[in-house]
Design a protein around this motif. Structure first.
Motif, PDB file in Angstrom:
ATOM      1  N   HIS A  60      39.609  10.804  64.760  1.00 27.73           N
ATOM      2  CA  HIS A  60      40.593  11.696  65.397  1.00 27.73           C
ATOM      3  C   HIS A  60      40.358  13.149  65.006  1.00 27.73           C
ATOM      4  O   HIS A  60      40.581  14.050  65.801  1.00 27.73           O
ATOM      5  N   THR A  61      39.961  13.366  63.765  1.00 27.79           N
ATOM      6  CA  THR A  61      39.738  14.735  63.281  1.00 27.79           C
ATOM      7  C   THR A  61      38.277  15.152  63.393  1.00 27.79           C
ATOM      8  O   THR A  61      37.929  16.253  62.983  1.00 27.79           O
ATOM      9  N   GLN A  62      37.444  14.278  63.930  1.00 25.10           N
ATOM     10  CA  GLN A  62      36.018  14.539  64.161  1.00 25.10           C
ATOM     11  C   GLN A  62      35.279  14.910  62.870  1.00 25.10           C
ATOM     12  O   GLN A  62      34.518  15.867  62.819  1.00 25.10           O
ATOM     13  N   VAL A  63      35.555  14.156  61.808  1.00 24.96           N
ATOM     14  CA  VAL A  63      34.812  14.283  60.563  1.00 24.96           C
ATOM     15  C   VAL A  63      34.124  12.955  60.280  1.00 24.96           C
ATOM     16  O   VAL A  63      34.463  11.930  60.873  1.00 24.96           O
ATOM     17  N   SER A  64      33.187  12.987  59.379  1.00 26.18           N
ATOM     18  CA  SER A  64      32.471  11.768  59.019  1.00 26.18           C
ATOM     19  C   SER A  64      33.417  10.778  58.350  1.00 26.18           C
ATOM     20  O   SER A  64      34.205  11.167  57.471  1.00 26.18           O
ATOM     21  N   PRO A  65      33.347   9.491  58.695  1.00 21.72           N
ATOM     22  CA  PRO A  65      34.213   8.517  58.037  1.00 21.72           C
ATOM     23  C   PRO A  65      33.762   8.172  56.617  1.00 21.72           C
ATOM     24  O   PRO A  65      34.544   7.612  55.845  1.00 21.72           O
ATOM     25  N   ALA A  66      32.534   8.521  56.252  1.00 20.44           N
ATOM     26  CA  ALA A  66      32.010   8.142  54.936  1.00 20.44           C
ATOM     27  C   ALA A  66      32.863   8.673  53.782  1.00 20.44           C
ATOM     28  O   ALA A  66      33.221   7.913  52.876  1.00 20.44           O
ATOM     29  N   PRO A  67      33.217   9.974  53.736  1.00 18.41           N
ATOM     30  CA  PRO A  67      34.053  10.427  52.612  1.00 18.41           C
ATOM     31  C   PRO A  67      35.443   9.796  52.615  1.00 18.41           C
ATOM     32  O   PRO A  67      36.015   9.543  51.545  1.00 18.41           O
ATOM     33  N   MET A  68      35.967   9.534  53.803  1.00 19.03           N
ATOM     34  CA  MET A  68      37.291   8.905  53.879  1.00 19.03           C
ATOM     35  C   MET A  68      37.239   7.483  53.321  1.00 19.03           C
ATOM     36  O   MET A  68      38.131   7.062  52.577  1.00 19.03           O
ATOM     37  N   LEU A  69      36.194   6.756  53.685  1.00 18.73           N
ATOM     38  CA  LEU A  69      36.046   5.388  53.182  1.00 18.73           C
ATOM     39  C   LEU A  69      35.793   5.374  51.674  1.00 18.73           C
ATOM     40  O   LEU A  69      36.284   4.492  50.963  1.00 18.73           O
ATOM     41  N   MET A  70      35.034   6.364  51.199  1.00 19.54           N
ATOM     42  CA  MET A  70      34.785   6.450  49.754  1.00 19.54           C
ATOM     43  C   MET A  70      36.093   6.714  49.011  1.00 19.54           C
ATOM     44  O   MET A  70      36.358   6.108  47.963  1.00 19.54           O
ATOM     45  N   GLY A  71      36.924   7.586  49.550  1.00 19.03           N
ATOM     46  CA  GLY A  71      38.224   7.852  48.933  1.00 19.03           C
ATOM     47  C   GLY A  71      39.108   6.619  48.904  1.00 19.03           C
ATOM     48  O   GLY A  71      39.796   6.354  47.910  1.00 19.03           O
TER      49      GLY A  71
END
Length: 141
Positions: A60-71
């Motif tokens: 939705h925010t057009q950022v990579s999901p990798a940092p979100m998943l790592m968090g």
């Protein structure tokens, strides 16, 4: 959670709440959500529940999901504050409470009760593991 659309709805709410503050705020929101949820249910279940929400929020925010998943993974792994979060914490807490209430007197008494609680905890973990292994062997799993 993805097939029902619940992940999208939750991600919309999270992005609506934190999206204007940037991706770091979204990451912090996902971390807090995961950490709080992880104190009430298993950390593995928490990670599986929040991961689709993190991926949807990232898209939705057009950022990579990798940092979100790592968090999400780091927050789920930090679920050690309550005994409910992991079964090992619960076993240790039960034995520690039973032994801790008996402590009286000198520092030697505290040491003896602490040693007793640690030995009982180790024995309990080994016994439960052995019983589970026997059960699964009998069930041919």
């Amino acid at each position: 959670i993805q097939q029902t659309g619940a992940a999208g709805l939750m991600a919309d709410g999270l992005v609506g709440l934190l999206g204007d503050a940037g991706p770091r705020a979204l990451l912090a929101g996902l971390f807090v959500l995961t950490a709080v949820l992880g104190q009430m249910i298993s950390n593995t279940a928490t990670a599986f529940i929040v991961m689709p929400i993190a991926v949807a929020a990232a898209s939705h925010t057009q950022v990579s999901p990798a940092p979100m998943l790592m968090g999400v993974c780091v927050a789920a792994a930090s679920s050690f504050m309550t005994p409910i979060a992991t079964p090992a914490n619960l076993m240790i807490a039960l034995i520690g409470c039973a032994e801790g209430f008996k402590v009286e007197g000198s520092a030697q008494s505290v040491g003896e009760h602490t040693t007793s609680a640690v030995v009982q905890s180790i024995f309990t973990v080994i016994l439960i593991d052995a019983l589970a292994a026997l059960f699964f062997m009998q069930m041919d799993w």
